[in-house]
Design a protein around this motif. Structure first.
Motif, PDB file in Angstrom:
ATOM      1  N   PRO A 210       0.836  -1.218   0.000  1.00  0.00           N
ATOM      2  CA  PRO A 210       0.000   0.000   0.000  1.00  0.00           C
ATOM      3  C   PRO A 210       0.865   1.261   0.000  1.00  0.00           C
ATOM      4  O   PRO A 210       2.077   1.225   0.223  1.00  0.00           O
ATOM      5  N   SER A 211       0.213   2.394  -0.204  1.00  0.00           N
ATOM      6  CA  SER A 211       0.922   3.672  -0.257  1.00  0.00           C
ATOM      7  C   SER A 211       0.835   4.441   1.054  1.00  0.00           C
ATOM      8  O   SER A 211       1.307   5.578   1.135  1.00  0.00           O
ATOM      9  N   GLY A 212       0.218   3.878   2.074  1.00  0.00           N
ATOM     10  CA  GLY A 212       0.041   4.570   3.346  1.00  0.00           C
ATOM     11  C   GLY A 212       1.315   4.636   4.170  1.00  0.00           C
ATOM     12  O   GLY A 212       2.397   4.227   3.721  1.00  0.00           O
ATOM     13  N   PRO A 213       1.218   5.140   5.406  1.00  0.00           N
ATOM     14  CA  PRO A 213       2.402   5.343   6.245  1.00  0.00           C
ATOM     15  C   PRO A 213       2.974   4.058   6.825  1.00  0.00           C
ATOM     16  O   PRO A 213       4.117   4.048   7.309  1.00  0.00           O
ATOM     17  N   GLY A 214       2.226   2.965   6.827  1.00  0.00           N
ATOM     18  CA  GLY A 214       2.693   1.713   7.406  1.00  0.00           C
ATOM     19  C   GLY A 214       1.690   1.175   8.409  1.00  0.00           C
ATOM     20  O   GLY A 214       0.539   1.631   8.471  1.00  0.00           O
ATOM     21  N   LEU A 215       2.124   0.193   9.192  1.00  0.00           N
ATOM     22  CA  LEU A 215       1.278  -0.425  10.201  1.00  0.00           C
ATOM     23  C   LEU A 215       1.423   0.339  11.510  1.00  0.00           C
ATOM     24  O   LEU A 215       2.521   0.430  12.077  1.00  0.00           O
ATOM     25  N   ALA A 216       0.326   0.896  12.001  1.00  0.00           N
ATOM     26  CA  ALA A 216       0.368   1.682  13.235  1.00  0.00           C
ATOM     27  C   ALA A 216       0.630   0.766  14.431  1.00  0.00           C
ATOM     28  O   ALA A 216       0.055  -0.317  14.541  1.00  0.00           O
ATOM     29  N   TYR A 217       1.502   1.209  15.325  1.00  0.00           N
ATOM     30  CA  TYR A 217       1.739   0.452  16.556  1.00  0.00           C
ATOM     31  C   TYR A 217       1.700   1.376  17.763  1.00  0.00           C
ATOM     32  O   TYR A 217       1.932   2.586  17.660  1.00  0.00           O
ATOM     33  N   THR A 218       1.391   0.793  18.913  1.00  0.00           N
ATOM     34  CA  THR A 218       1.493   1.467  20.202  1.00  0.00           C
ATOM     35  C   THR A 218       2.337   0.593  21.113  1.00  0.00           C
ATOM     36  O   THR A 218       2.115  -0.622  21.188  1.00  0.00           O
ATOM     37  N   LEU A 219       3.279   1.197  21.778  1.00  0.00           N
ATOM     38  CA  LEU A 219       4.203   0.496  22.669  1.00  0.00           C
ATOM     39  C   LEU A 219       4.056   1.124  24.049  1.00  0.00           C
ATOM     40  O   LEU A 219       4.234   2.331  24.209  1.00  0.00           O
ATOM     41  N   GLU A 220       3.733   0.301  25.037  1.00  0.00           N
ATOM     42  CA  GLU A 220       3.483   0.811  26.383  1.00  0.00           C
ATOM     43  C   GLU A 220       4.373   0.084  27.380  1.00  0.00           C
ATOM     44  O   GLU A 220       4.558  -1.132  27.311  1.00  0.00           O
ATOM     45  N   SER A 221       4.939   0.845  28.338  1.00  0.00           N
ATOM     46  CA  SER A 221       5.773   0.246  29.373  1.00  0.00           C
ATOM     47  C   SER A 221       5.947   1.219  30.528  1.00  0.00           C
ATOM     48  O   SER A 221       6.152   2.415  30.319  1.00  0.00           O
ATOM     49  N   GLU A 222       5.844   0.677  31.737  1.00  0.00           N
ATOM     50  CA  GLU A 222       6.079   1.463  32.947  1.00  0.00           C
ATOM     51  C   GLU A 222       5.242   2.743  32.984  1.00  0.00           C
ATOM     52  O   GLU A 222       5.694   3.789  33.446  1.00  0.00           O
ATOM     53  N   GLY A 223       4.011   2.657  32.493  1.00  0.00           N
ATOM     54  CA  GLY A 223       3.124   3.805  32.537  1.00  0.00           C
ATOM     55  C   GLY A 223       3.340   4.826  31.445  1.00  0.00           C
ATOM     56  O   GLY A 223       2.627   5.835  31.391  1.00  0.00           O
ATOM     57  N   ASN A 224       4.292   4.590  30.557  1.00  0.00           N
ATOM     58  CA  ASN A 224       4.548   5.481  29.425  1.00  0.00           C
ATOM     59  C   ASN A 224       4.190   4.764  28.124  1.00  0.00           C
ATOM     60  O   ASN A 224       4.252   3.540  28.045  1.00  0.00           O
ATOM     61  N   ALA A 225       3.846   5.533  27.102  1.00  0.00           N
ATOM     62  CA  ALA A 225       3.467   4.924  25.822  1.00  0.00           C
ATOM     63  C   ALA A 225       3.922   5.799  24.671  1.00  0.00           C
ATOM     64  O   ALA A 225       3.933   7.027  24.771  1.00  0.00           O
ATOM     65  N   VAL A 226       4.315   5.146  23.584  1.00  0.00           N
ATOM     66  CA  VAL A 226       4.658   5.839  22.345  1.00  0.00           C
ATOM     67  C   VAL A 226       3.927   5.154  21.202  1.00  0.00           C
ATOM     68  O   VAL A 226       3.485   4.006  21.315  1.00  0.00           O
ATOM     69  N   ALA A 227       3.814   5.865  20.091  1.00  0.00           N
ATOM     70  CA  ALA A 227       3.160   5.318  18.902  1.00  0.00           C
ATOM     71  C   ALA A 227       3.984   5.662  17.677  1.00  0.00           C
ATOM     72  O   ALA A 227       4.689   6.669  17.640  1.00  0.00           O
ATOM     73  N   GLY A 228       3.908   4.802  16.686  1.00  0.00           N
ATOM     74  CA  GLY A 228       4.626   5.025  15.435  1.00  0.00           C
ATOM     75  C   GLY A 228       4.103   4.090  14.371  1.00  0.00           C
ATOM     76  O   GLY A 228       3.008   3.513  14.497  1.00  0.00           O
ATOM     77  N   TYR A 229       4.886   3.918  13.315  1.00  0.00           N
ATOM     78  CA  TYR A 229       4.511   3.047  12.200  1.00  0.00           C
ATOM     79  C   TYR A 229       5.649   2.097  11.874  1.00  0.00           C
ATOM     80  O   TYR A 229       6.819   2.489  11.896  1.00  0.00           O
ATOM     81  N   LEU A 230       5.294   0.846  11.576  1.00  0.00           N
ATOM     82  CA  LEU A 230       6.234  -0.124  11.043  1.00  0.00           C
ATOM     83  C   LEU A 230       6.072  -0.176   9.532  1.00  0.00           C
ATOM     84  O   LEU A 230       4.949  -0.075   9.023  1.00  0.00           O
ATOM     85  N   PRO A 231       7.174  -0.326   8.782  1.00  0.00           N
ATOM     86  CA  PRO A 231       7.022  -0.460   7.331  1.00  0.00           C
ATOM     87  C   PRO A 231       6.114  -1.646   6.977  1.00  0.00           C
ATOM     88  O   PRO A 231       6.108  -2.668   7.668  1.00  0.00           O
ATOM     89  N   TYR A 232       5.351  -1.473   5.912  1.00  0.00           N
ATOM     90  CA  TYR A 232       4.514  -2.594   5.478  1.00  0.00           C
ATOM     91  C   TYR A 232       5.390  -3.798   5.140  1.00  0.00           C
ATOM     92  O   TYR A 232       6.433  -3.664   4.483  1.00  0.00           O
ATOM     93  N   PRO A 233       5.010  -5.008   5.581  1.00  0.00           N
ATOM     94  CA  PRO A 233       5.736  -6.199   5.164  1.00  0.00           C
ATOM     95  C   PRO A 233       5.711  -6.342   3.646  1.00  0.00           C
ATOM     96  O   PRO A 233       4.733  -5.993   2.990  1.00  0.00           O
ATOM     97  N   VAL A 234       6.800  -6.828   3.101  1.00  0.00           N
ATOM     98  CA  VAL A 234       6.902  -7.001   1.643  1.00  0.00           C
ATOM     99  C   VAL A 234       5.911  -8.055   1.191  1.00  0.00           C
ATOM    100  O   VAL A 234       5.851  -9.157   1.766  1.00  0.00           O
ATOM    101  N   PRO A 235       5.076  -7.771   0.191  1.00  0.00           N
ATOM    102  CA  PRO A 235       4.139  -8.798  -0.300  1.00  0.00           C
ATOM    103  C   PRO A 235       4.877 -10.015  -0.823  1.00  0.00           C
ATOM    104  O   PRO A 235       5.957  -9.902  -1.427  1.00  0.00           O
ATOM    105  N   HIS A 236       4.319 -11.192  -0.599  1.00  0.00           N
ATOM    106  CA  HIS A 236       4.875 -12.438  -1.138  1.00  0.00           C
ATOM    107  C   HIS A 236       3.956 -12.949  -2.223  1.00  0.00           C
ATOM    108  O   HIS A 236       2.757 -13.107  -2.020  1.00  0.00           O
ATOM    109  N   LYS A 237       4.530 -13.180  -3.372  1.00  0.00           N
ATOM    110  CA  LYS A 237       3.743 -13.657  -4.516  1.00  0.00           C
ATOM    111  C   LYS A 237       3.482 -15.138  -4.391  1.00  0.00           C
ATOM    112  O   LYS A 237       4.312 -15.889  -3.914  1.00  0.00           O
TER     113      LYS A 237
END
Length: 269
Positions: free
Chosen positions: A242-269
């Motif tokens: 896809p052309s979007g920003p990637g797969l959204a993720y949230t990472l939480e630990s010790e009461g703190n949290a961050v969010a970002g994007y992982l690159p899309y996995p490469v399609p397998h034919k």
């Protein structure tokens, strides 16, 4: 995860769509089985932008879903079809919790939650802040909830609602950084290995990755106790990247949290 949904006719008995407007920066409450929902709205410091929140109050024992609801849940969807003077709305998600029940594992919320909203108005246009929403609330059964809410544009100055909206935005994860983030370490046709960069000594992180844009993912699983590695099974993927920003993720630990994007996995034919 297989959830049991009410038949459409019965679910509409609990959640018939209608447009509510109300007082001082808040819509009226939309009441449904297991929850009640309202819209908050307030002016922002940015011209042409209104900030808001969809506030969901859950009855004891009921839950609602994160951006990735699992196999058979209902992710929150919000659009501004009732208000053509609004060009766009962006929805934010506070860190969810992981649930394990007889239907499987999924991510969501079991207490009151406010989903922050950012409205972009069309240039030169003005009108009420109105949304159409669709989401699910779940106990032993899951109820799909479909409705509309509105806040009059003349009532966006109430301090109480402004403070509630500020709290909703403050609860969002911060932006991922080099010391606190997730990245793909290795990928195969059916699996992603994800490495976490965490503050020193931190071993209690919880990772959520949302399937989107044709990707369907299982819940992340920690590869070893006290490890910085998670694995995520790829259940389905698109034929092309896809052309979007990637797969959204949230990472939480010790009461703190961050969010970002992982690159899309490469399609397998």
């Amino acid at each position: 995860m297989t959830k049991v949904f009410l038949p459409v006719a019965l679910s509409l008995f609990f959640s018939t769509p209608f447009l509510q407007s109300a007082h001082a920066g808040a819509s009226g409450w939309f009441e449904t089985e297991g929850a009640r929902i309202r819209l908050l709205a307030s002016r922002s410091d940015t011209p042409g932008v209104v900030r808001g929140a969809l506030e969901i109050e859950l009855e004891p024992g009921w839950k609602t879903y994160w951006r990735d609801p699992g196999d058979s849940g209902v992710a929150p969807e919000i659009d501004t079809k009732p208000a053509p003077h609004i060009a766009n709305v962006e929805i934010g998600f506070p860190p969810p919790k992981r649930f394990e029940d007889k239907y499987g594992d999924w991510a969501g919320y079991k207490e009151r939650v406010a989903l922050p909203l950012t409205f972009t108005m069309r240039p030169g246009q003005r009108g009420d802040i109105a949304v159409h929403f669709f989401l699910g609330v779940c106990q032993d059964i899951c109820v799909p909830v479909d409705g509309q809410l509105a806040v009059p544009v003349t009532e966006l100055e109430n301090l109480r609602e402004t403070l509630a909206i500020n709290r909703a935005f403050e609860a969002l994860p911060k932006k991922a950084n080099e010391d606190f983030s997730a990245r793909i370490d290795r990928q195969t046709e059916n699996m992603l290995d994800i490495r976490l960069d965490l503050p020193e000594g931190d071993t209690n992180a919880v990772l959520f990755v949302a399937g989107s844009d044709g990707y369907r993912l299982a819940m992340p699983e920690k590869k070893a106790e006290a490890s910085h590695m998670f694995s995520v099974e790829i259940l389905a993927r698109p034929d092309e990247t896809p052309s979007g920003p990637g797969l959204a993720y949230t990472l939480e630990s010790e009461g703190n949290a961050v969010a970002g994007y992982l690159p899309y996995p490469v399609p397998h034919k």
